[in-house]
Each structure stands twice: as structure tokens, then as C-alpha cells.
Design an enzyme around this catalytic site. Structure first.
Site, mmCIF file in Angstrom:
data_model
loop_
_atom_site.group_PDB
_atom_site.id
_atom_site.type_symbol
_atom_site.label_atom_id
_atom_site.label_comp_id
_atom_site.label_asym_id
_atom_site.label_seq_id
_atom_site.Cartn_x
_atom_site.Cartn_y
_atom_site.Cartn_z
ATOM 1 N NE ARG A 87 -57.394 24.073 9.112
ATOM 2 C CZ ARG A 87 -56.594 23.139 9.629
ATOM 3 N NH1 ARG A 87 -55.328 23.440 9.853
ATOM 4 N NH2 ARG A 87 -57.047 21.934 9.895
ATOM 5 N NE ARG A 126 -50.231 11.566 14.562
ATOM 6 C CZ ARG A 126 -50.685 12.780 14.233
ATOM 7 N NH1 ARG A 126 -51.093 13.603 15.168
ATOM 8 N NH2 ARG A 126 -50.695 13.160 12.965
ATOM 9 N NE ARG A 160 -52.694 12.280 9.206
ATOM 10 C CZ ARG A 160 -53.057 13.546 9.367
ATOM 11 N NH1 ARG A 160 -53.809 13.895 10.400
ATOM 12 N NH2 ARG A 160 -52.672 14.470 8.509
ATOM 13 N NE ARG A 171 -49.700 17.267 8.336
ATOM 14 C CZ ARG A 171 -49.591 16.195 9.117
ATOM 15 N NH1 ARG A 171 -48.743 15.216 8.807
ATOM 16 N NH2 ARG A 171 -50.329 16.082 10.207
#
Length: 214
Positions: A87, A126, A160, A171
Site C-alpha cells: 500500500r 454491492r 458492508r 477510503r
């Protein structure tokens, strides 16, 4: 062949990694999955991970590298797909050193390019199968009419809690700050390429295959 899939949250890295596993015999190394597996394993490394997570501390790069090393040394595969790691530039350096120590190379880094606004629309629609984790989307891949997962037959689906616009944009900002510099890093090494991450799943799969076979 060892590859990295780069892209912001919801770009489809997990979906494409599963396809590569099925089609090419590669193994996906997802940081989150490895940490959960280690925590429940009872191994020495697992005890360290469990202790860190129990304290609420962040897992160090050294621990993640240790978990990856274990996988490289114990899992037989036609290559590994790194998903969620590296990352940062420091993690990229650490991964490069680890692969060299293990006599392996990083062959390709494929970035799934996306448009933020379209990505927000995609992610807020999603859901995943509660049994196997197969991903569905109200817009592009709806849950089957019979209410059963096409992969495992499960009937429980969940969303989620952070799959909402505010959380996703937070994010995304973290991704751009920490991870997007890797694009230039791997471009300089001659390993970076990109595909459109907002097409149909099969089209993205074909584009990735073209990059790997080039």
C-alpha cells in the site's frame, strides 16, 4: 508469474483475482484474509497477530511480510496475486526484497483504473454472499432471482457497513494519498500497466489476460 493488482476500494481486484486463480492456478494473497487466517491458526506468527489485533494496534509491515514469506515458502502455485499489499512505497521496497530473498520476481503490476463517481455508484449497490464471499451488485451482477449464490448456493447476503458514499470517499482519499504513488514507482521499474476497471467483468478479465500474456 507474480503480479500486483492495484486499484482503489471497489475497483474489482478481488473478483479478478478469483478469476485468475480459477483460470491460471495462481494464488491470491489478500492481506485481510491472511491476517484472519493467521489469527485463528495457533501458530507462533498467528499468536503475534492475534495479540496485536486484540490490543487494537495496527499490524506492522514486518508482520505482513512474515505472513507473505510463509505463503511463498509453503504454498505451491503458478504464481501469486498480491491484493491489498503493498500500500506504500516502504511496503513496495520490502516486498521487492522479500521476493529477491526467495529467488522470485515481480512480473506485472496491473492498475484497475476507475472513475470515482461511477465507483461510488457501484460500491453502494454491492453485496456479498454470507457463506463464500462472492460479490454481487444491484447494477451489474444482481443476486439471482432464486435468491441463491451462483458459487455456493448460499441464501444469506450482506452489505458492508462502510459501503456508503461518505465512508467510500474517505477510503478513496486514503488510497490516493498512500497507494497511488506506487503507480509511478512501478512505472519507473517497467512493470506497470493499466486496464479499464469499470467495464464488464469478462472484458476486464480479457484485458488483464492480454497484459499478462504480452
Amino acid at each position: 508469474m507474480n503480479i500486483i493488482l492495484l486499484g482503489p476500494p471497489g475497483a474489482g481486484k478481488g473478483t479478478q483475482a478469483r478469476i485468475l486463480e480459477e483460470n491460471r492456478g495462481m494464488v491470491q494473497l489478500s492481506t485481510g484474509d491472511m491476517l484472519r487466517e493467521a489469527k485463528d491458526s495457533g501458530t507462533e506468527m498467528g499468536k503475534i497477530v492475534a495479540d496485536v489485533m486484540a490490543r487494537g494496534d495496527l499490524v506492522t509491515d514486518e508482520i505482513v511480510i512474515g505472513l507473505i514469506r510463509e505463503k511463498l515458502e509453503t504454498v505451491s502455485a503458478n504464481g501469486f496475486i498480491f491484493d491489498g499489499f503493498p500500500r506504500t512505497l516502504a511496503q513496495a521496497d520490502a516486498l521487492g526484497k522479500l521476493l529477491a530473498d526467495e529467488g522470485q520476481t515481480l512480473d506485472k503490476v496491473i492498475e484497475l483504473r476507475v472513475d470515482d463517481d461511477v465507483l461510488v455508484q457501484r460500491i453502494t449497490a454491492r453485496s456479498t454472499c454470507g457463506s463464500c464471499g462472492e460479490v454481487y451488485n444491484d447494477l451489474t451482477k444482481p443476486i439471482p432471482e432464486d435468491g441463491k449464490c451462483v458459487k455456493c448456493g448460499g441464501t444469506e447476503f450482506k452489505r458492508r457497513a462502510d459501503d456508503n458514499e461518505d465512508s467510500l470517499r474517505t477510503r478513496l482519499m486514503a488510497y490516493y494519498k498512500q497507494t497511488s504513488p506506487l503507480i509511478g514507482y512501478y512505472y519507473a521499474l517497467g512493470k506497470h500497466s493499466s486496464v479499464d476497471g469499470l467495464g464488464e467483468i469478462a472484458d476486464i478479465q480479457s484485458a488483464i489476460a492480454g497484459q499478462l500474456d504480452a
